[in-house]
Design a protein around this motif. Structure first.
Motif, PDB file in Angstrom:
ATOM      1  N   PRO A   1      45.476  63.482  58.090  1.00 35.19           N
ATOM      2  CA  PRO A   1      44.006  63.442  58.037  1.00 35.19           C
ATOM      3  C   PRO A   1      43.428  64.784  57.610  1.00 35.19           C
ATOM      4  O   PRO A   1      44.095  65.820  57.654  1.00 35.19           O
ATOM      5  CB  PRO A   1      43.618  63.088  59.475  1.00 35.19           C
ATOM      6  CG  PRO A   1      44.755  63.578  60.304  1.00 35.19           C
ATOM      7  CD  PRO A   1      45.988  63.391  59.461  1.00 35.19           C
ATOM      8  N   LEU A   2      42.173  64.753  57.184  1.00 29.41           N
ATOM      9  CA  LEU A   2      41.504  65.981  56.790  1.00 29.41           C
ATOM     10  C   LEU A   2      41.361  66.925  57.972  1.00 29.41           C
ATOM     11  O   LEU A   2      41.177  66.499  59.111  1.00 29.41           O
ATOM     12  CB  LEU A   2      40.116  65.668  56.223  1.00 29.41           C
ATOM     13  CG  LEU A   2      40.068  64.844  54.932  1.00 29.41           C
ATOM     14  CD1 LEU A   2      38.621  64.525  54.585  1.00 29.41           C
ATOM     15  CD2 LEU A   2      40.730  65.584  53.792  1.00 29.41           C
ATOM     16  N   ALA A   3      41.429  68.199  57.668  1.00 33.33           N
ATOM     17  CA  ALA A   3      41.298  69.180  58.742  1.00 33.33           C
ATOM     18  C   ALA A   3      39.895  69.165  59.346  1.00 33.33           C
ATOM     19  O   ALA A   3      39.708  69.501  60.514  1.00 33.33           O
ATOM     20  CB  ALA A   3      41.616  70.577  58.205  1.00 33.33           C
ATOM     21  N   HIS A   4      38.902  68.788  58.558  1.00 36.39           N
ATOM     22  CA  HIS A   4      37.511  68.770  59.023  1.00 36.39           C
ATOM     23  C   HIS A   4      37.003  67.338  59.168  1.00 36.39           C
ATOM     24  O   HIS A   4      35.796  67.101  59.084  1.00 36.39           O
ATOM     25  CB  HIS A   4      36.620  69.530  58.041  1.00 36.39           C
ATOM     26  CG  HIS A   4      36.710  69.016  56.629  1.00 36.39           C
ATOM     27  ND1 HIS A   4      37.744  69.346  55.779  1.00 36.39           N
ATOM     28  CD2 HIS A   4      35.913  68.176  55.933  1.00 36.39           C
ATOM     29  CE1 HIS A   4      37.565  68.737  54.616  1.00 36.39           C
ATOM     30  NE2 HIS A   4      36.459  68.026  54.677  1.00 36.39           N
TER      31      HIS A   4
ATOM     32  N   TRP B   1      45.520  62.916  43.700  1.00 38.25           N
ATOM     33  CA  TRP B   1      44.267  62.944  42.940  1.00 38.25           C
ATOM     34  C   TRP B   1      43.303  61.862  43.434  1.00 38.25           C
ATOM     35  O   TRP B   1      42.101  62.112  43.565  1.00 38.25           O
ATOM     36  CB  TRP B   1      44.581  62.752  41.462  1.00 38.25           C
ATOM     37  CG  TRP B   1      43.350  62.793  40.595  1.00 38.25           C
ATOM     38  CD1 TRP B   1      42.737  63.885  40.079  1.00 38.25           C
ATOM     39  CD2 TRP B   1      42.586  61.659  40.156  1.00 38.25           C
ATOM     40  NE1 TRP B   1      41.640  63.539  39.354  1.00 38.25           N
ATOM     41  CE2 TRP B   1      41.506  62.165  39.377  1.00 38.25           C
ATOM     42  CE3 TRP B   1      42.693  60.282  40.338  1.00 38.25           C
ATOM     43  CZ2 TRP B   1      40.562  61.340  38.778  1.00 38.25           C
ATOM     44  CZ3 TRP B   1      41.747  59.467  39.747  1.00 38.25           C
ATOM     45  CH2 TRP B   1      40.702  59.988  38.977  1.00 38.25           C
ATOM     46  N   ARG B   2      43.867  60.691  43.727  1.00 44.94           N
ATOM     47  CA  ARG B   2      43.006  59.615  44.237  1.00 44.94           C
ATOM     48  C   ARG B   2      42.407  59.984  45.590  1.00 44.94           C
ATOM     49  O   ARG B   2      41.224  59.731  45.852  1.00 44.94           O
ATOM     50  CB  ARG B   2      43.804  58.312  44.339  1.00 44.94           C
ATOM     51  CG  ARG B   2      44.123  57.679  42.989  1.00 44.94           C
ATOM     52  CD  ARG B   2      44.622  56.263  43.173  1.00 44.94           C
ATOM     53  NE  ARG B   2      45.845  56.199  43.959  1.00 44.94           N
ATOM     54  CZ  ARG B   2      47.073  56.242  43.449  1.00 44.94           C
ATOM     55  NH1 ARG B   2      47.236  56.344  42.136  1.00 44.94           N
ATOM     56  NH2 ARG B   2      48.125  56.180  44.226  1.00 44.94           N
ATOM     57  N   LEU B   3      43.209  60.591  46.478  1.00 45.95           N
ATOM     58  CA  LEU B   3      42.700  61.011  47.776  1.00 45.95           C
ATOM     59  C   LEU B   3      41.635  62.107  47.634  1.00 45.95           C
ATOM     60  O   LEU B   3      40.634  62.126  48.363  1.00 45.95           O
ATOM     61  CB  LEU B   3      43.841  61.516  48.663  1.00 45.95           C
ATOM     62  CG  LEU B   3      44.872  60.470  49.084  1.00 45.95           C
ATOM     63  CD1 LEU B   3      45.994  61.126  49.877  1.00 45.95           C
ATOM     64  CD2 LEU B   3      44.219  59.359  49.897  1.00 45.95           C
ATOM     65  N   LEU B   4      41.872  63.005  46.673  1.00 49.48           N
ATOM     66  CA  LEU B   4      40.890  64.061  46.436  1.00 49.48           C
ATOM     67  C   LEU B   4      39.568  63.477  45.950  1.00 49.48           C
ATOM     68  O   LEU B   4      38.487  63.935  46.352  1.00 49.48           O
ATOM     69  CB  LEU B   4      41.443  65.066  45.426  1.00 49.48           C
ATOM     70  CG  LEU B   4      40.554  66.284  45.120  1.00 49.48           C
ATOM     71  CD1 LEU B   4      40.307  67.087  46.384  1.00 49.48           C
ATOM     72  CD2 LEU B   4      41.207  67.163  44.044  1.00 49.48           C
TER      73      LEU B   4
ATOM     74  N   ALA C   1      38.434  54.970  55.052  1.00 43.61           N
ATOM     75  CA  ALA C   1      39.374  54.598  53.989  1.00 43.61           C
ATOM     76  C   ALA C   1      40.299  55.756  53.662  1.00 43.61           C
ATOM     77  O   ALA C   1      41.503  55.568  53.432  1.00 43.61           O
ATOM     78  CB  ALA C   1      38.603  54.150  52.744  1.00 43.61           C
ATOM     79  N   LEU C   2      39.761  56.952  53.649  1.00 47.32           N
ATOM     80  CA  LEU C   2      40.578  58.132  53.353  1.00 47.32           C
ATOM     81  C   LEU C   2      41.586  58.377  54.463  1.00 47.32           C
ATOM     82  O   LEU C   2      42.743  58.731  54.201  1.00 47.32           O
ATOM     83  CB  LEU C   2      39.659  59.343  53.188  1.00 47.32           C
ATOM     84  CG  LEU C   2      40.319  60.663  52.803  1.00 47.32           C
ATOM     85  CD1 LEU C   2      40.978  60.548  51.448  1.00 47.32           C
ATOM     86  CD2 LEU C   2      39.282  61.776  52.788  1.00 47.32           C
ATOM     87  N   ARG C   3      41.175  58.166  55.700  1.00 45.19           N
ATOM     88  CA  ARG C   3      42.092  58.384  56.825  1.00 45.19           C
ATOM     89  C   ARG C   3      43.216  57.357  56.816  1.00 45.19           C
ATOM     90  O   ARG C   3      44.354  57.672  57.160  1.00 45.19           O
ATOM     91  CB  ARG C   3      41.303  58.312  58.128  1.00 45.19           C
ATOM     92  CG  ARG C   3      42.122  58.551  59.367  1.00 45.19           C
ATOM     93  CD  ARG C   3      41.242  58.682  60.587  1.00 45.19           C
ATOM     94  NE  ARG C   3      40.132  57.727  60.554  1.00 45.19           N
ATOM     95  CZ  ARG C   3      39.231  57.633  61.511  1.00 45.19           C
ATOM     96  NH1 ARG C   3      39.299  58.408  62.574  1.00 45.19           N
ATOM     97  NH2 ARG C   3      38.247  56.751  61.417  1.00 45.19           N
TER      98      ARG C   3
END
Length: 429
Positions: free
Chosen positions: A124-127, A75-78, A116-118
């Protein structure tokens, strides 16, 4: 219908279960030394079902309890991902509103939040590559609007680096988009050569897109490459990138500019033959080409051949423009100076017929008078020029008409009339 079938099936199962429970006389014996417990089969089945349900619920509750840390982290990552996307949308909104400094700061926030998200995510995010590339592109656009070329180049290089890390169609779209924006930025910097070089590096299919051809048109005009600009303008007009009126005006101005830039008869002849019929039929284009041909020392007969289709079209078109007629008359007057030529008599007859068909047209009166003057038809010339000076609105044509009348008066030894005509010509000069 499906709900009715389900309801019917449930009723059937309920009826079957009730019938089996009512007619089931079996028992189950449980031996717990030194005891023996006898229960009905119906009660045993009911207790077994309840026990299985309780165990299933307990298992799900335990799994949900154990997954709470993982769900909280997800949830935090989202939320961080949503914050990055919200910052990108804000950057675009601020850029469209003209708040370039805020747009650049929002784009930099996108990059910070994505970093920060990475660092926090296992995968990692797909996009993520596209997100970073677009954020750098927005920051570069904002820096360009703020005339900060150093920062623009930094973000542009980083955007290209991120685009190279993408794959497939995403990489192609990002690379082409950044190349087009780079060409546009160079054009805004008045670097037409650099913009054209940037466009030349694009694949053929990309270079034929409307946005690329628009940039190429402006860069070619800025670089003085009129022929290339004309070719691009014709392609844009073919693809309906402009309104018909705007396309015609643009192409006409480019054609006239290109005609003015020619420096020899062969180049002008080649240019004229390469023009579309629509452009050659324009009175201002044909008049300008004929005038330029004479300035380069070309044969007047060739210029008259260019003007003949325009002359015939203009006379048969109702509601013709006075400006078009004025340009055509001026060009024809300059080409009809060689009275002994082979087609001189034909043009004299053609112009007299047009003037007689429209006796009130001052331009035709003037042209017919000047042609008659060169063919030494003094009486007709004096009569027609005398009528034309009353209706001509152009001061240049009026001055020429009065000068011709003054010369005719001098030939008749009518000095008062000649002096009066010269005064009228001087007043208009």
């Amino acid at each position: 219908m499906r709900a009715a079938l389900w309801l019917t099936g449930l009723f059937a199962l309920a009826v079957a279960g009730a019938w089996l429970a009512d007619h089931n006389e079996g028992t189950v014996a449980l031996f717990l030394h030194p005891y023996r417990i006898d229960v009905s089969l119906n009660l045993f089945v009911l207790v077994l079902v309840v026990l299985l349900a309780v165990l299933l619920l307990a298992q799900k509750a335990l799994a949900a309890l154990l997954s709470l840390p993982r769900e909280a982290r997800r949830w935090r990552l989202l939320q961080k991902e949503r914050a990055a996307h919200a910052a990108l949308l804000d950057a675009y909104a601020q850029f469209m509103a003209g708040r370039y400094l805020r747009a650049r700061k929002s784009a930099e926030q996108v990059l910070a939040r994505e970093d920060a998200l990475r660092g926090a995510a296992d995968h990692p995010l797909a996009h993520a590559v596209a997100l970073r590339a677009v954020a750098h592109a927005v920051a570069a656009e904002s820096a360009h609007a703020l005339q900060d070329k150093t920062l623009r180049e930094q973000h542009q290089q980083q955007a290209r680096h991120e685009a190279q890390q993408a794959s497939g169609a995403e990489r192609q779209a990002l690379t082409e988009g950044l190349a087009l924006r780079s060409a546009r930025w160079l054009l805004d910097d008045r670097d037409a050569t650099g913009s054209l070089e940037q466009l030349a590096q694009l694949p053929g299919a990309v270079a034929r897109r409307t946005v690329a051809m628009r940039i190429q048109l402006k860069a070619a005009r800025l670089a003085g490459q009129t022929a290339r600009a004309l070719e691009t303008a014709l392609l844009l007009a073919k693809h309906r990138a402009f309104s018909p009126l705007a396309a015609q005006s643009l192409v006409r101005s480019l054609v006239m500019e290109l005609i003015a830039r020619t420096h020899d008869e062969q180049a002008l002849e080649k240019l004229w033959q390469g023009l579309p019929n629509v452009q050659r039929a324009l009175p201002e284009v044909a008049a300008h080409a004929a005038t330029r041909w004479l300035e380069l020392g070309g044969e007047p007969a060739r210029a008259r051949a260019w003007l003949l289709p325009v002359w015939e079209t203009l006379l048969t078109t109702p509601g013709r423009s006075l400006n078009d007629m004025h340009r055509l008359v001026q060009a024809l007057e300059r080409t009809l100076g060689d009275a002994p030529s082979a087609d001189a008599r034909a043009w004299l007859a053609r112009i007299e017929a047009a003037q007689q068909a429209r006796p009130g047209d001052a331009h035709l009166q003037y042209l017919a008078g000047m042609v008659c003057l060169r063919h030494q038809l003094w009486g007709k010339a004096q009569n027609l020029l005398g009528q034309s000076v009353k209706g001509l609105s152009d001061a240049g044509l009026q001055r020429k008409a009065w000068s011709a009348l003054a010369e005719l008066a001098e030939q008749r030894q009518d000095m008062p009339a000649a002096l009066q005509a010269w005064k009228q010509a001087a007043r208009l000069g």
